[in-house]
Design an enzyme around this catalytic site. Structure first.
Site, PDB file in Angstrom:
ATOM      1  N   THR A  32       0.815  -1.221   0.000  1.00 47.91           N
ATOM      2  CA  THR A  32       0.000   0.000   0.000  1.00 47.91           C
ATOM      3  C   THR A  32       0.850   1.273   0.000  1.00 47.91           C
ATOM      4  OG1 THR A  32      -0.125   0.084   2.426  1.00 47.91           O
ATOM      5  CG2 THR A  32      -1.837  -1.178   1.267  1.00 47.91           C
ATOM      6  N   CYS A  36       2.177   3.069   9.482  1.00 45.15           N
ATOM      7  CA  CYS A  36       1.174   3.223  10.540  1.00 45.15           C
ATOM      8  C   CYS A  36       1.824   3.130  11.913  1.00 45.15           C
ATOM      9  CB  CYS A  36       0.116   2.115  10.452  1.00 45.15           C
ATOM     10  SG  CYS A  36      -0.733   1.988   8.868  1.00 45.15           S
ATOM     11  N   CYS A  40      -2.784   0.716  14.832  1.00 47.11           N
ATOM     12  CA  CYS A  40      -3.701   1.091  13.765  1.00 47.11           C
ATOM     13  C   CYS A  40      -4.870   0.110  13.682  1.00 47.11           C
ATOM     14  CB  CYS A  40      -2.970   1.119  12.421  1.00 47.11           C
ATOM     15  SG  CYS A  40      -4.017   1.648  11.031  1.00 47.11           S
ATOM     16  N   ARG A  65       4.013   6.747   2.949  1.00 46.51           N
ATOM     17  CA  ARG A  65       3.201   7.879   3.371  1.00 46.51           C
ATOM     18  C   ARG A  65       2.512   7.554   4.690  1.00 46.51           C
ATOM     19  NH1 ARG A  65       1.234   6.715  -1.543  1.00 46.51           N
ATOM     20  NH2 ARG A  65      -0.819   6.292  -0.633  1.00 46.51           N
ATOM     21  N   CYS A  67      -0.348   7.009   7.352  1.00 43.06           N
ATOM     22  CA  CYS A  67      -1.716   6.498   7.310  1.00 43.06           C
ATOM     23  C   CYS A  67      -2.695   7.606   7.689  1.00 43.06           C
ATOM     24  CB  CYS A  67      -1.846   5.321   8.285  1.00 43.06           C
ATOM     25  SG  CYS A  67      -3.523   4.671   8.443  1.00 43.06           S
ATOM     26  N   CYS A  70      -4.825   6.154  11.216  1.00 47.87           N
ATOM     27  CA  CYS A  70      -4.257   6.129  12.567  1.00 47.87           C
ATOM     28  C   CYS A  70      -3.345   7.314  12.857  1.00 47.87           C
ATOM     29  CB  CYS A  70      -3.501   4.821  12.816  1.00 47.87           C
ATOM     30  SG  CYS A  70      -1.933   4.668  11.908  1.00 47.87           S
ATOM     31  N   ASP A 442      18.867  12.980  49.718  1.00 49.78           N
ATOM     32  CA  ASP A 442      17.630  13.714  49.948  1.00 49.78           C
ATOM     33  C   ASP A 442      16.971  13.234  51.241  1.00 49.78           C
ATOM     34  OD1 ASP A 442      15.395  15.478  48.569  1.00 49.78           O
ATOM     35  OD2 ASP A 442      14.398  13.716  49.398  1.00 49.78           O
TER      36      ASP A 442
END
Length: 483
Positions: A32, A36, A40, A65, A67, A70, A442
């Site tokens: 695709t 993601c 997702c 690229r 998604c 998501c 401390d």
């Protein structure tokens, strides 16, 4: 996240849609061309078609690229960069702080003591992308926030985000998100706030004890610079291009902090967001902390009582360092009073006028370095320590920047008169975001440890800063029960 993962383990996390790994790695689908976050909700891709990347920049460099479903750019950052003290960790913190945009790759490489070629090779090998690609991803994330949460003209968004031209801005946004900035604005879901205000959601990994953390900050709020009321923490920020104010509170629903920023200059947005994330330790991995501390006989009950305990940082290490000196051998309330007097006398009034109880930005090291140490309403020895530390920070002799060597920063602080292990350790823990600082000296820590005060703390590494906060929280709970 509890050790180095292999690809089979990553795929199992994707298959179970485990949100705890969002931001730790990114998953890309070869068929695709999309990358993601692990959680997702889309159908899990076949293992053979899946690739894994340590950063969004690496996925983008490989041609994938983001998604649209998501939105992997809107994830918490990786906890690895706060944990690592090596060159790659320091470089990543500097890139996230905008070092490449300010001075270029050459300045970044010089800051970590490497040549440009060596640094590019190291980053590419470790995180899958070089400094320019990593910086581009930071710019893209800033641009998306401005596109979706403001009505700023697109040309102003481009330059405020650090792009060199509107054309570069448009091409990059389309390449990463497969949409033009205009299309992204038309589809936005976030209502636009009043002019000059940016409202956004800061994601984190659950669980988080946010109410306790905001209360911790509120208990230490310096008059004029900070205020805390009804679960809302507000403060002023001194940013590169002007002062700002921020309001932080629990967001509706889960998984994010509501953040409202009022900026003098929109180009300071990314810097302001980074400071807020460091302040609230929002890139932490509570699962990894629990794995190490939850089984300890002493700490286990505390971890169970305070799930999602964070180690609050600070928006300005130099401010924290000054406040740490003011807090030496006095109560938290007294330290607030002393800091308030310092702000009233040396702080810079907000140029836009008071905003509720917020009236000033905290005085800079340059200003405090010129103060008279005998005229600060504190013991003269402590006044000299404060002025000396401010001068060392202003001159660069003490480096508290995001890419500093933490060991060297602690050593250089302790070389100054009046700066001991507690002060240097406190600055390292909160100002420099080191997750593995245990404040042995401390008083509160010693009280909480009781008879176990002499035990070896190495088993709690690398999360000893969280132990310190757990011990402090246990003391507060004991006092509340006795009240």
């Amino acid at each position: 996240m509890g050790g180095v993962m292999d690809d089979d383990q990553r795929y199992r996390a994707v298959h179970s849609r485990d949100a705890r790994f969002d931001g730790v790695f990114y998953t890309a689908v070869r068929t695709t061309g999309i990358y993601c976050r692990p959680s997702c909700p889309a159908v899990t891709p076949k293992r053979a078609n899946t690739r894994f990347y340590p950063t969004a920049a690496a996925a983008q460099e490989a041609g994938f690229r983001a998604c649209k479903r998501c939105r992997p750019d809107l994830t918490p950052g990786s906890p690895e960069w706060n944990l690592r003290a090596d060159v790659v960790g320091r470089a990543m913190r500097l890139i996230q702080d905008g070092a490449v945009d300010r001075g270029g790759v050459g300045a970044l490489a010089s800051a970590v003591g490497y040549s440009e070629r060596q640094l590019n090779r190291l980053l590419t090998a470790e995180v899958g992308a070089g400094p320019l690609a990593l910086a581009r991803t930071e710019r893209v994330q800033t641009a998306r926030v401005l596109v979706e949460t403001t009505d700023m003209p697109m040309a102003d968004v481009a330059f405020a985000s650090g792009f060199a031209s509107v054309r570069q801005f448009n091409e990059t946004m389309r390449a990463v998100f497969d949409r033009s900035p205009t299309e992204m604005r038309a589809m936005r879901r976030t209502p636009v706030g009043e002019p000059g205000t940016v409202t956004l959601r800061l994601p984190y990994r659950e669980p988080i004890d946010l109410a306790r953390m905001l209360r911790f900050l509120g208990d230490r709020a310096v008059p004029g610079v900070e205020e805390y009321r009804d679960g809302v923490y507000r403060r002023t920020l001194s940013l590169p291009h002007g002062p700002a104010t921020v309001e932080l509170s629990e967001g509706a629903g889960s998984g994010h902090v509501l953040c409202r920023l009022r900026l003098s200059e929109s180009r300071d947005l990314a810097d302001a967001v980074r400071r807020c994330r460091r302040l609230l330790d929002l890139d932490a991995d509570p699962r990894a902390v629990t794995e190490v501390l939850g089984g300890d006989p002493l700490l286990g009950p505390m971890v169970a009582e305070h799930p999602g305990m964070r180690s609050p940082g600070h928006v300005d290490p130099a401010e924290l360092a000054v406040r740490a000196v003011l807090g030496q051998q006095v109560s938290v309330r007294a330290a607030r009073t002393l800091a308030g007097r310092l702000v009233e006398r040396f702080g810079e009034p907000l140029s836009t006028g008071p905003d509720g109880g917020l009236t000033h930005v905290f005085p800079s090291p340059d200003v405090l370095a010129d103060a008279d140490p005998t005229d600060l309403s504190i013991p003269v020895a402590r006044g000299r320590a404060l002025v000396g530390l401010a001068g060392a920070i202003a001159s660069g002799r003490v480096d508290l920047g995001p890419g500093c060597d933490r060991d060297e920063a602690e050593r250089s602080m302790m070389e100054l008169r009046g700066i001991g292990p507690w002060t240097a350790g406190y600055v390292r823990m909160r100002g420099l975001g080191d997750p593995d600082v245990f404040l042995h000296g401390d008083l509160g820590v010693q009280q909480a440890l009781g008879a176990g005060g002499g035990r070896d703390t190495l088993a709690w590494s690398p999360w000893r800063s969280y132990v310190t906060h757990l011990l402090w929280a246990s003391l507060v709970r004991t006092r509340e029960e006795l009240a």
